[in-house]
Write an enzyme that holds these catalytic residues in place. Structure first.
Site, mmCIF file in Angstrom:
data_model
loop_
_atom_site.group_PDB
_atom_site.id
_atom_site.type_symbol
_atom_site.label_atom_id
_atom_site.label_comp_id
_atom_site.label_asym_id
_atom_site.label_seq_id
_atom_site.Cartn_x
_atom_site.Cartn_y
_atom_site.Cartn_z
ATOM 1 N N ARG A 235 -21.954 -21.425 13.070
ATOM 2 C CA ARG A 235 -21.168 -22.380 12.298
ATOM 3 C C ARG A 235 -21.352 -22.112 10.817
ATOM 4 O O ARG A 235 -22.449 -21.780 10.356
ATOM 5 C CB ARG A 235 -21.590 -23.828 12.593
ATOM 6 C CG ARG A 235 -20.931 -24.426 13.834
ATOM 7 C CD ARG A 235 -19.441 -24.633 13.632
ATOM 8 N NE ARG A 235 -18.766 -25.153 14.802
ATOM 9 C CZ ARG A 235 -18.235 -24.418 15.770
ATOM 10 N NH1 ARG A 235 -18.346 -23.095 15.735
ATOM 11 N NH2 ARG A 235 -17.588 -24.987 16.775
ATOM 12 N N GLU A 264 -12.870 -23.476 6.378
ATOM 13 C CA GLU A 264 -11.957 -22.496 6.957
ATOM 14 C C GLU A 264 -10.534 -23.056 6.924
ATOM 15 O O GLU A 264 -10.339 -24.232 7.187
ATOM 16 C CB GLU A 264 -12.360 -22.186 8.406
ATOM 17 C CG GLU A 264 -13.757 -21.595 8.542
ATOM 18 C CD GLU A 264 -14.198 -21.415 9.987
ATOM 19 O OE1 GLU A 264 -13.379 -21.711 10.915
ATOM 20 O OE2 GLU A 264 -15.343 -20.988 10.225
ATOM 21 N N HIS A 283 -13.052 -16.389 12.456
ATOM 22 C CA HIS A 283 -13.562 -17.240 13.537
ATOM 23 C C HIS A 283 -13.039 -16.761 14.894
ATOM 24 O O HIS A 283 -12.446 -17.523 15.668
ATOM 25 C CB HIS A 283 -13.164 -18.702 13.290
ATOM 26 C CG HIS A 283 -14.092 -19.686 13.939
ATOM 27 N ND1 HIS A 283 -14.437 -20.887 13.381
ATOM 28 C CD2 HIS A 283 -14.758 -19.641 15.120
ATOM 29 C CE1 HIS A 283 -15.258 -21.548 14.177
ATOM 30 N NE2 HIS A 283 -15.465 -20.798 15.258
#
Length: 316
Positions: A235, A264, A283
């Protein structure tokens, strides 16, 4: 019963739900339409999300008929678990469904350092034949340090050991008889600092909590070898990004592979984009076609169990 899906899901998951007669409303961009989401959520018995939808106090209070939340992944920092528990809303997640994909990403990152084949190929296309320049290194006998020793670290360890790597790790919640130590053979360290100072690659596998926020900051980065790399598939927020940019710019470490960031998508003015030794991906560590079929199907099946009054093995 009605199920709302606010983010991308593979068709296998939708089929699982429709085959059981559930009414589906699917909009993979709904996570970004906050007012509309709050307006329509009272009509639904379950909602399925990824990491962008904020399943927070306001949403859960608006969801007067909600019985279940399905998380297409394993991170839970976008879901208010306390409020969900108070309202007896079950939260299910894709337990281990993308662990292999994340483990392979970590191995790929390390191989990318040791054998950058894409750069060699580009060099040849420019008319060169520079064998010395691309005489690089091996993973054999290098050390990978795993921070957090859960299922993904277990799978990383097995693959790293197949390359002949030394595997060490830190996790204050793991005992000497847990499988990752007794069966996989990870060498446990009692201090995070010891893992950081001894590793050629440091791979992070912890959830984002108040205790792990900025777990890796300026002081921790200073402990790492100047030849080492850090890999974050866990994370954003676990690494202090400003401290990391400074460390990379001053060659305190050799590089970083970052699949997750605190905010993000990444702002184009972010200091990490100015570091040529920061390798940033959007991601995708847990995103393979195979893992997303597993994730979508598993979460759909577990939502069906909850709504049918059955026991789910994937409840948080």
């Amino acid at each position: 019963m009605k199920i709302l899906i606010t983010e991308l899901i593979w068709e296998e998951g939708i089929k699982e739900l429709t085959d059981q007669g559930f009414e589906i409303e699917y909009d993979e961009t709904l996570w970004s339409k906050r007012e509309k989401l709050l307006e329509i959520i009272p009509r639904f018995d379950a909602v399925i999300v990824r990491n962008q939808t904020k399943v927070d106090h306001d949403l859960l209070n608006s969801a007067i008929n909600l019985k279940a939340v399905g998380r297409l992944g394993v991170g839970l920092d976008n879901i208010d678990l306390k409020i969900a528990k108070e309202k007896n809303i079950k939260v299910v997640y894709a337990k281990h469904a993308n662990a292999t994909s994340v483990a392979e990403y970590v191995i790929t990152a390390m191989l990318n350092v040791q054998r950058p084949l894409h750069l060699a190929e580009l060099d040849v296309r420019e008319g060169n034949w520079n064998r010395k320049k691309f005489t690089c290194g091996e993973l054999y006998q290098k050390t990978i340090g795993l921070v957090g020793l859960g299922e993904i670290s277990h799978r990383v360890s097995k693959r790293a050991k197949a390359f002949g790597m030394n595997v060490i790790g830190y996790d204050p919640f793991v005992t000497e008889y847990d499988h990752i130590l007794s069966e996989t053979g990870v060498e446990i360290k009692s201090l995070l600092n010891e893992v950081l100072s001894k590793s050629d690659f440091v791979s992070l596998h912890v959830p984002l909590t108040p205790q792990t926020y900025s777990l890796i900051g300026q002081n921790e980065l200073k402990l790492m070898k100047p030849t080492s790399y850090i890999i974050n598939t866990a994370r954003g927020g676990i690494i202090d990004e400003n401290a990391l940019a400074e460390a990379l710019n001053h060659n305190m470490i050799s590089g970083a592979f970052l699949d997750v960031l605190e905010v993000e998508p990444l702002d184009l003015g972010h200091p990490l984009l100015e570091c040529n030794n920061a390798f940033i991906t959007p991601h995708i560590a847990g995103l393979t076609n195979e893992s997303q079929i597993r994730t979508s199907s598993l979460v759909a099946k577990e939502i069906i169990k909850v709504l049918s009054g059955k026991v789910s093995l994937c409840i948080v």
